[in-house]
Design an enzyme around this catalytic site. Structure first.
Site, PDB file in Angstrom:
ATOM      1  N   ARG A 168      53.189  35.774  44.376  1.00 21.39           N
ATOM      2  CA  ARG A 168      53.766  35.443  43.072  1.00 21.39           C
ATOM      3  C   ARG A 168      52.995  36.059  41.915  1.00 21.39           C
ATOM      4  O   ARG A 168      53.578  36.680  41.020  1.00 21.39           O
ATOM      5  CB  ARG A 168      53.829  33.922  42.912  1.00 21.39           C
ATOM      6  N   ARG A 210      50.110  42.036  53.827  1.00 20.97           N
ATOM      7  CA  ARG A 210      50.877  41.845  55.055  1.00 20.97           C
ATOM      8  C   ARG A 210      52.149  42.696  55.038  1.00 20.97           C
ATOM      9  O   ARG A 210      52.555  43.212  54.005  1.00 20.97           O
ATOM     10  CB  ARG A 210      51.219  40.368  55.218  1.00 20.97           C
ATOM     11  N   THR A 248      40.501  37.322  40.152  1.00 20.93           N
ATOM     12  CA  THR A 248      40.839  36.065  39.476  1.00 20.93           C
ATOM     13  C   THR A 248      41.398  35.053  40.477  1.00 20.93           C
ATOM     14  O   THR A 248      41.965  34.035  40.075  1.00 20.93           O
ATOM     15  CB  THR A 248      41.880  36.306  38.362  1.00 20.93           C
ATOM     16  N   ARG A 275      39.920  33.953  44.284  1.00 25.05           N
ATOM     17  CA  ARG A 275      38.829  33.140  44.815  1.00 25.05           C
ATOM     18  C   ARG A 275      37.676  34.057  45.218  1.00 25.05           C
ATOM     19  O   ARG A 275      37.886  35.102  45.836  1.00 25.05           O
ATOM     20  CB  ARG A 275      39.286  32.316  46.038  1.00 25.05           C
ATOM     21  N   GLU A 279      31.426  26.397  41.752  1.00 16.65           N
ATOM     22  CA  GLU A 279      31.738  26.189  40.346  1.00 16.65           C
ATOM     23  C   GLU A 279      31.545  24.718  39.984  1.00 16.65           C
ATOM     24  O   GLU A 279      31.725  23.851  40.839  1.00 16.65           O
ATOM     25  CB  GLU A 279      33.182  26.621  40.060  1.00 16.65           C
ATOM     26  N   HIS A 283      36.188  31.001  34.981  1.00 18.20           N
ATOM     27  CA  HIS A 283      37.420  30.516  35.622  1.00 18.20           C
ATOM     28  C   HIS A 283      38.419  30.020  34.572  1.00 18.20           C
ATOM     29  O   HIS A 283      38.819  28.846  34.561  1.00 18.20           O
ATOM     30  CB  HIS A 283      37.137  29.428  36.642  1.00 18.20           C
TER      31      HIS A 283
END
Length: 326
Positions: free
Chosen positions: A154, A175, A234, A236, A265, A285
């Site tokens: 997305r 994938r 942005t 993980r 974090e 973050h």
């Protein structure tokens, strides 16, 4: 219900329109971050429901066993920070709207902000100007360069559209279904992972962190990048092999990195190796941290609490917990 909201750093939640959904409930909002088990258990001792802001606080068995009154954990998106099995055993229902088909536009925008900042050395130039200096050097333009999207889900699809708007050649790796979707959207699917890392001027990661993706970006992948290239993350921090990005930046391939996520974090006291590197842009973050995103996310989270209180729970992760509810 007695409800606790954790990790609301700027006391934003009570100012949201969505907060009105909790009228009639007893709500305590905590603004600081606490992970130590006993301290957190003391805060939550009388709470029946806990609201989590993404993955800021881990909910594991040692904490859960100290919370006999807890009935519900309400949050949004993925839940690797929650021990679902132990929640189920203790009759604690976890509700989490997975917002299928809805990208995080703020995260996509943050990704693009970091790309622009890295290509033009924006933070360094701003700091230099404030220190009494003028331009530090010559940056790079995006038009005509190759943007690599690793993970065409997305958010990756939105970032790809930004690249197209900026006149970039968009290449996708991931994938098989990601390749097929990218081709259908008019982009290029890389022939191999090696080619992907070698040819891209900017690579941005857009995958969930699960067992299959943990450490999916290896030191040898980063070593294939151009000395002028930028690695952006942005998503993980765990997607990149531990220590690999710092070592790669020291070696000069890639030449720069821009990151919004970290292994642990929050990062406080400047205690992270990337913060000491001139060729790394680091933000705390901020990807999803906008008022508009908060309104949308917490409307979902509070709807889950209201539904539970009405005896009609929604977005249940572990419905078997209802059989053992307190």
């Amino acid at each position: 219900m007695k409800i606790a909201v954790l990790d609301d750093y700027f006391n934003t939640i009570p100012t949201l329109q969505a907060f009105r959904k909790l009228e009639g409930h007893e709500v305590k909002v905590w603004n600081d971050h606490v992970q130590e088990t006993d301290a957190l258990a003391a805060r939550l001792a009388d709470r029946e429901a806990v609201v989590l802001i993404r993955e800021r606080t881990k909910i594991r068995a040692p904490l859960l066993e100290k919370l006999p009154k807890l009935k519900l954990i309400s949050q949004r998106s993925v839940y690797p920070h929650i021990d679902i099995d132990d929640c189920t055993r203790r009759g604690v229902l976890v509700c989490s709207n997975m917002h299928a088909g809805t990208p995080s536009y703020p995260t996509a925008e943050m990704t693009w902000a970091l790309i622009l900042a890295a290509m033009r050395d924006l933070p360094q130039n701003v700091a230099a100007l404030k220190a009494g200096k003028w331009q530090l050097g010559v940056g790079s333009t995006l038009r005509g360069k190759t943007l690599g999207i690793y993970g065409y889900g997305r958010i990756g699809q939105v970032v790809a559209s930004y690249g197209k708007a900026f006149g970039m050649r968009v290449v996708v790796w991931g994938r098989e279904q990601a390749h097929a979707k990218a081709l259908a959207d008019g982009y290029v699917a890389a022939k191999s992972k090696e080619e992907f890392f070698e040819q891209c001027d900017v690579i941005t990661l857009h995958m969930r962190l699960v067992d299959a993706t943990r450490g999916i970006v290896k030191a040898e992948d980063l070593a294939r990048m151009k000395p002028t290239a930028v690695m952006v993350n942005t998503s993980r921090a765990g997607l990149i092999e531990p220590g690999a990005l710092g070592a790669a930046l020291k070696a000069g391939r890639p030449g720069k990195a821009a990151v919004d996520v970290y292994e642990e974090e929050p990062v406080v006291g400047g205690k992270h190796p990337l913060l000491c590197m001139d060729n790394a842009i680091c933000s705390p973050h901020l990807g999803y941290v906008t008022r508009e995103e908060y309104e949308m996310q917490f409307a979902d989270i509070f709807d889950q609490i209201v539904a539970y209180a009405a005896g009609k729970p929604i977005n249940m992760v572990n419905p078997d917990a209802l059989k053992l509810s307190k």
